[in-house]
Scaffold this motif. Sequence first.
Motif, PDB file in Angstrom:
ATOM      1  N   LEU A  85       1.330 -11.032  19.676  1.00 55.68           N
ATOM      2  CA  LEU A  85       0.113 -11.191  18.872  1.00 55.68           C
ATOM      3  C   LEU A  85       0.274 -12.251  17.789  1.00 55.68           C
ATOM      4  CD1 LEU A  85      -1.074  -7.512  18.287  1.00 55.68           C
ATOM      5  CD2 LEU A  85      -2.130  -9.229  19.757  1.00 55.68           C
ATOM      6  N   GLY A  86       1.521 -12.634  17.519  1.00 60.03           N
ATOM      7  CA  GLY A  86       1.770 -13.634  16.485  1.00 60.03           C
ATOM      8  C   GLY A  86       1.819 -13.050  15.085  1.00 60.03           C
ATOM      9  N   ILE A  87       2.150 -11.770  14.981  1.00 57.07           N
ATOM     10  CA  ILE A  87       2.202 -11.118  13.676  1.00 57.07           C
ATOM     11  C   ILE A  87       3.608 -11.185  13.096  1.00 57.07           C
ATOM     12  CG2 ILE A  87       1.929  -8.919  12.470  1.00 57.07           C
ATOM     13  CD1 ILE A  87      -0.281  -8.255  14.490  1.00 57.07           C
ATOM     14  N   ILE A  88       4.617 -10.942  13.928  1.00 57.60           N
ATOM     15  CA  ILE A  88       6.000 -10.979  13.457  1.00 57.60           C
ATOM     16  C   ILE A  88       6.810 -11.971  14.277  1.00 57.60           C
ATOM     17  CG2 ILE A  88       5.984  -8.619  12.576  1.00 57.60           C
ATOM     18  CD1 ILE A  88       7.573  -7.790  15.073  1.00 57.60           C
ATOM     19  N   LYS A  89       7.928 -12.382  13.704  1.00 58.44           N
ATOM     20  CA  LYS A  89       8.842 -13.298  14.388  1.00 58.44           C
ATOM     21  C   LYS A  89      10.250 -12.969  13.918  1.00 58.44           C
ATOM     22  CE  LYS A  89       8.578 -17.582  13.037  1.00 58.44           C
ATOM     23  NZ  LYS A  89       8.277 -19.007  12.876  1.00 58.44           N
ATOM     24  N   ARG A  90      11.211 -13.066  14.830  1.00 54.91           N
ATOM     25  CA  ARG A  90      12.605 -12.814  14.481  1.00 54.91           C
ATOM     26  C   ARG A  90      13.256 -14.115  14.065  1.00 54.91           C
ATOM     27  NH1 ARG A  90      15.802  -8.616  12.924  1.00 54.91           N
ATOM     28  NH2 ARG A  90      17.941  -9.062  13.424  1.00 54.91           N
ATOM     29  N   LYS A  91      13.919 -14.117  12.922  1.00 57.87           N
ATOM     30  CA  LYS A  91      14.656 -15.278  12.421  1.00 57.87           C
ATOM     31  C   LYS A  91      16.130 -14.929  12.423  1.00 57.87           C
ATOM     32  CE  LYS A  91      11.520 -18.181  10.697  1.00 57.87           C
ATOM     33  NZ  LYS A  91      11.589 -19.583  10.530  1.00 57.87           N
ATOM     34  N   GLY A  92      16.952 -15.847  12.880  1.00 61.71           N
ATOM     35  CA  GLY A  92      18.390 -15.617  12.868  1.00 61.71           C
ATOM     36  C   GLY A  92      18.842 -14.782  14.048  1.00 61.71           C
ATOM     37  N   GLY A  93      20.101 -14.435  14.040  1.00 58.52           N
ATOM     38  CA  GLY A  93      20.699 -13.694  15.147  1.00 58.52           C
ATOM     39  C   GLY A  93      20.525 -12.193  15.033  1.00 58.52           C
ATOM     40  N   ARG A  94      21.190 -11.496  15.941  1.00 57.84           N
ATOM     41  CA  ARG A  94      21.067 -10.041  15.988  1.00 57.84           C
ATOM     42  C   ARG A  94      21.715  -9.374  14.785  1.00 57.84           C
ATOM     43  NH1 ARG A  94      22.925  -7.834  21.618  1.00 57.84           N
ATOM     44  NH2 ARG A  94      21.763  -6.039  20.896  1.00 57.84           N
ATOM     45  N   ARG A  95      22.820  -9.924  14.331  1.00 58.93           N
ATOM     46  CA  ARG A  95      23.559  -9.267  13.262  1.00 58.93           C
ATOM     47  C   ARG A  95      23.043  -9.622  11.870  1.00 58.93           C
ATOM     48  NH1 ARG A  95      30.077  -8.862  12.595  1.00 58.93           N
ATOM     49  NH2 ARG A  95      30.022  -7.570  10.747  1.00 58.93           N
ATOM     50  N   TYR A  96      22.802 -10.897  11.626  1.00 52.61           N
ATOM     51  CA  TYR A  96      22.394 -11.336  10.293  1.00 52.61           C
ATOM     52  C   TYR A  96      20.938 -11.782  10.235  1.00 52.61           C
ATOM     53  CZ  TYR A  96      27.377 -11.210   9.443  1.00 52.61           C
ATOM     54  OH  TYR A  96      28.678 -10.797   9.331  1.00 52.61           O
ATOM     55  N   GLY A  97      20.188 -11.513  11.270  1.00 51.46           N
ATOM     56  CA  GLY A  97      18.796 -11.940  11.315  1.00 51.46           C
ATOM     57  C   GLY A  97      17.868 -11.011  10.550  1.00 51.46           C
ATOM     58  N   TYR A  98      16.608 -11.408  10.515  1.00 57.81           N
ATOM     59  CA  TYR A  98      15.597 -10.611   9.822  1.00 57.81           C
ATOM     60  C   TYR A  98      14.244 -10.862  10.464  1.00 57.81           C
ATOM     61  CZ  TYR A  98      14.578 -15.055   7.536  1.00 57.81           C
ATOM     62  OH  TYR A  98      14.268 -16.364   7.295  1.00 57.81           O
ATOM     63  N   GLU A 139      10.198 -11.672  10.136  1.00 58.35           N
ATOM     64  CA  GLU A 139       9.318 -12.417   9.249  1.00 58.35           C
ATOM     65  C   GLU A 139       7.872 -12.175   9.661  1.00 58.35           C
ATOM     66  OE1 GLU A 139       8.765 -16.929   9.433  1.00 58.35           O
ATOM     67  OE2 GLU A 139      10.103 -16.653   7.722  1.00 58.35           O
ATOM     68  N   ILE A 140       7.022 -11.959   8.684  1.00 60.04           N
ATOM     69  CA  ILE A 140       5.587 -11.838   8.931  1.00 60.04           C
ATOM     70  C   ILE A 140       5.032 -13.253   8.970  1.00 60.04           C
ATOM     71  CG2 ILE A 140       3.394 -10.907   8.091  1.00 60.04           C
ATOM     72  CD1 ILE A 140       5.419  -8.743   8.883  1.00 60.04           C
ATOM     73  N   ILE A 141       4.358 -13.589  10.058  1.00 60.17           N
ATOM     74  CA  ILE A 141       3.842 -14.941  10.237  1.00 60.17           C
ATOM     75  C   ILE A 141       2.559 -15.090   9.430  1.00 60.17           C
ATOM     76  CG2 ILE A 141       3.000 -16.631  11.907  1.00 60.17           C
ATOM     77  CD1 ILE A 141       4.821 -15.236  13.972  1.00 60.17           C
ATOM     78  N   GLU A 142       2.485 -16.181   8.646  1.00 60.64           N
ATOM     79  CA  GLU A 142       1.343 -16.362   7.738  1.00 60.64           C
ATOM     80  C   GLU A 142       0.083 -16.832   8.443  1.00 60.64           C
ATOM     81  OE1 GLU A 142       1.898 -18.200   3.997  1.00 60.64           O
ATOM     82  OE2 GLU A 142       4.025 -17.714   3.974  1.00 60.64           O
ATOM     83  N   ASN A 143       0.172 -17.826   9.296  1.00 63.43           N
ATOM     84  CA  ASN A 143      -1.021 -18.381   9.935  1.00 63.43           C
ATOM     85  C   ASN A 143      -1.132 -17.850  11.347  1.00 63.43           C
ATOM     86  OD1 ASN A 143      -1.564 -19.927   7.668  1.00 63.43           O
ATOM     87  ND2 ASN A 143      -0.225 -21.562   8.366  1.00 63.43           N
ATOM     88  N   ASN A 144      -2.046 -16.913  11.543  1.00 65.50           N
ATOM     89  CA  ASN A 144      -2.252 -16.319  12.855  1.00 65.50           C
ATOM     90  C   ASN A 144      -3.531 -16.881  13.470  1.00 65.50           C
ATOM     91  OD1 ASN A 144      -0.059 -14.337  12.739  1.00 65.50           O
ATOM     92  ND2 ASN A 144      -1.246 -13.504  11.048  1.00 65.50           N
ATOM     93  N   ASN A 145      -3.401 -17.383  14.695  1.00 64.95           N
ATOM     94  CA  ASN A 145      -4.569 -17.906  15.387  1.00 64.95           C
ATOM     95  C   ASN A 145      -5.128 -16.902  16.400  1.00 64.95           C
ATOM     96  OD1 ASN A 145      -4.385 -20.342  14.040  1.00 64.95           O
ATOM     97  ND2 ASN A 145      -2.954 -21.182  15.541  1.00 64.95           N
TER      98      ASN A 145
END
Length: 113
Positions: free
Chosen positions: A88-101, A103-109
């Motif tokens: 849906l473009g609401i969340i996105k994973r940043k970084g790897g499995r261990r140290y990642g987080y 992120e809520i995506i700001e511009n949703n189309n």
Amino acid sequence: MKVFRIKDYENVLKVIIYLSYYNKMVTTDGTKETKRDYIFKNFKLDEIDKMIINLIIDNPKITQRELSIKLGLTKTPIQKRQKHLIELGIIKRKGGRRYGYWEIIENNNNQKT
């Protein structure tokens, strides 16, 4: 990300505390609202999806295991729901499995899907 800033004005200290990530304001149709309010208003989500988003906003480094414990679900439904939120473009994973987080995506189309 800045958390606070201190300014010195002669005999006065001014401390500016920045709002946390989820409280950043977004403008839609001339109104201002939080990212959380924007997502809940513009996407058709059930209560569990909303709880997942709330938990991610409160702790972007939350794991699928922690989500499953807090929501009382197994890992598989959590994975499916996160995949759906990514599509849906609401969340996105940043970084790897261990140290990642997350992120809520700001511009949703892809609104209201």
